[in-house]
Design a protein around this motif. Sequence first.
Motif, short mmCIF file in Angstrom:
data_model
loop_
_atom_site.label_atom_id
_atom_site.label_comp_id
_atom_site.label_asym_id
_atom_site.label_seq_id
_atom_site.Cartn_x
_atom_site.Cartn_y
_atom_site.Cartn_z
N ARG A 133 0.74 -1.10 0.04
CA ARG A 133 -0.05 -0.06 0.06
C ARG A 133 0.83 1.15 -0.01
N SER A 134 0.10 2.44 -0.42
CA SER A 134 0.86 3.77 -0.46
C SER A 134 0.40 4.59 0.54
N THR A 135 1.39 4.82 1.48
CA THR A 135 0.93 5.81 2.75
C THR A 135 0.28 6.89 2.24
N LYS A 136 1.24 7.55 1.11
CA LYS A 136 0.91 8.76 0.52
C LYS A 136 -0.71 8.79 0.24
N VAL A 137 -0.99 7.71 -0.71
CA VAL A 137 -2.34 7.75 -1.37
C VAL A 137 -3.32 7.64 -0.14
N LEU A 138 -3.19 6.76 0.70
CA LEU A 138 -4.26 6.61 1.89
C LEU A 138 -4.34 7.89 2.51
N VAL A 139 -3.41 8.55 2.80
CA VAL A 139 -3.39 10.18 3.56
C VAL A 139 -4.32 10.77 2.77
N ALA A 140 -3.90 10.83 1.54
CA ALA A 140 -4.76 11.60 0.64
C ALA A 140 -6.44 11.25 0.38
N ARG A 141 -6.54 9.98 0.41
CA ARG A 141 -7.79 9.49 0.59
C ARG A 141 -8.47 9.88 1.76
N VAL A 142 -8.09 9.93 2.91
CA VAL A 142 -8.64 10.44 4.10
C VAL A 142 -8.94 12.02 3.87
N LYS A 143 -7.94 12.50 3.44
CA LYS A 143 -8.18 14.14 3.41
C LYS A 143 -9.24 14.41 2.43
N ASP A 144 -9.47 13.71 1.32
CA ASP A 144 -10.68 13.75 0.45
C ASP A 144 -11.84 13.51 0.96
N ARG A 145 -12.02 12.51 2.11
CA ARG A 145 -13.15 12.08 2.44
C ARG A 145 -13.65 13.20 3.53
N ILE A 146 -12.64 13.64 4.05
CA ILE A 146 -12.90 14.83 5.13
C ILE A 146 -13.38 16.23 4.49
N ASN A 147 -13.01 16.45 3.30
CA ASN A 147 -13.11 17.80 2.72
C ASN A 147 -14.75 17.59 2.02
N LYS A 148 -14.89 16.28 1.72
CA LYS A 148 -16.41 16.03 1.00
C LYS A 148 -17.34 15.90 1.93
N PHE A 149 -17.19 15.20 3.21
CA PHE A 149 -18.17 15.03 4.14
C PHE A 149 -17.46 15.47 5.68
N PRO A 150 -17.37 16.81 5.65
CA PRO A 150 -16.81 17.40 7.02
C PRO A 150 -17.81 17.15 8.19
N PRO A 151 -19.18 17.23 8.02
CA PRO A 151 -19.82 17.24 9.28
C PRO A 151 -19.95 15.67 9.56
N ILE A 152 -19.55 14.68 8.78
CA ILE A 152 -19.48 13.44 9.14
C ILE A 152 -18.38 12.97 9.74
N MET A 153 -16.75 13.44 8.99
CA MET A 153 -15.54 12.93 9.35
C MET A 153 -15.03 13.62 10.47
N ILE A 154 -15.27 14.76 10.65
CA ILE A 154 -14.76 15.84 11.78
C ILE A 154 -15.12 15.00 13.18
N PRO A 155 -16.36 14.51 13.39
CA PRO A 155 -16.76 13.94 14.38
C PRO A 155 -15.84 12.44 14.57
N VAL A 156 -15.60 11.80 13.56
CA VAL A 156 -15.05 10.74 13.42
C VAL A 156 -13.43 10.88 14.08
N LEU A 157 -12.96 11.91 13.44
CA LEU A 157 -11.61 12.31 14.01
C LEU A 157 -11.55 12.66 15.58
N ASP A 158 -12.39 13.11 16.06
CA ASP A 158 -12.62 13.47 17.43
C ASP A 158 -12.98 12.13 18.16
N THR A 159 -13.65 11.29 17.64
CA THR A 159 -13.77 10.02 18.19
C THR A 159 -12.70 9.17 18.46
N VAL A 160 -11.85 9.12 17.21
CA VAL A 160 -10.59 8.52 17.27
C VAL A 160 -9.62 9.28 18.37
N ASP A 161 -9.41 10.32 18.22
CA ASP A 161 -8.80 11.06 19.37
C ASP A 161 -9.00 10.77 20.78
N ALA A 162 -10.66 10.50 21.01
CA ALA A 162 -10.85 10.09 22.50
C ALA A 162 -10.57 8.74 22.85
#
Length: 411
Positions: free
Chosen positions: A241-270
Amino acid sequence: MKVRDCLVSAPGKAILHGEHAVVHGKVALAVSLNRRTYLHLKATSDGTVCINLPNIDTFLCWNLSELKQLLPYFCGQREAGQRLDFDLLKRLRDFMGLTNGNLDTSNMATLTFLYIYMSLFGSGELPSLKVSVWSELPTGAGLGSSAAYSVCLAAALLCASGAIPAPLKEWDHTARWHQEDLELINSWAFQGEMIIHGNPSGVDNTVGTWGGMLRFLAGKIIPLSRVPLIRILLTNTKVPRSTKVLVARVKDRINKFPPIMIPVLDTVDAVSSTCEKVLTEMTREPITGEHYNTLEELIDINQHLLNVMGVGHPALDMVCRVTLAKGLHSKLTGAGGGGCGITLLRPETDSAIIQSTMQDLKDCGFDCWETSIGGPGVQQHSPFSIKEEILEILNRYGVPRVTEQEDGLTL
């Protein structure tokens, strides 16, 4: 100059919680793996410098007369922690014939060795020596194999040059350096990581140096003083796998669905913060089944969240299904998209269950090992303390055989 022989090892690393979320300012927990890289440095008198890396089929020697031609370009004993000297790197690449950019694993490992060797010894007489390295860590699997290598190189070459003392006493089997020496090892290891990876976070080499567990947040790395030793299964799906590609994939999903993905990141942090709290409790009070219940739940939650981020993979889903069928809980570790997974083993888990689970995973085409997390960082060893199979491999490349006699250990 006369150098001191040195046998050292450093651990690999796994991300326990916080993958990808850490890129977006959240907490990640990194832990040492009790699978290590071993390096033996031996002084020689044949006028050569040799590097032996049997894991990647690399066996190279240079005459000191060749290397001495580079001395005018090295300032020697350069201060650790400063930025890499890219002019010196270019000269080394030219010296190695890497002008066409053929920087594969072997070439990067060799370049790192020559850079640290010349930097530490370049101000004086270049010593004749042989470095042999063997690793229990697969390369390219996100387990910190390059950092363990860089930490071992830094420790052994610093010790050989006299920049740091040898901590091993005559009666010791293993020994660790003091804090100040570890900081110097870590700074040189980070330079090695910069050569190999360009812009590393510093997490991998810090885990390799100090071991245990560290907390990484917004570029700040905080080693935790005490962590419990916890058994795990480590599974390599062998899916690239490519770490660079996967990091970009997560970023794209956050940009596309911020109301969904930002709480996901907060939950991972918790999840990361809760796990850190539980592990800290496990070092201060008797360990109970409830501690392990919580750790298992956190693993399950985080694995689902990583799938939501888009970094899962059918092979990793298979790891989770196979282990859950035996009552064990797993998650990916690292970038995801393949790579490795970790499975928590409770203290009471029957050895037959562990062995059958490992066999089931191997039947899926994966590599699987039982190991532990939270072990020590870089260490110096007496040869007698090394696992026999590792010692046998290193013996082929210059480590003197050890025999136990009535009067002690004889090389």
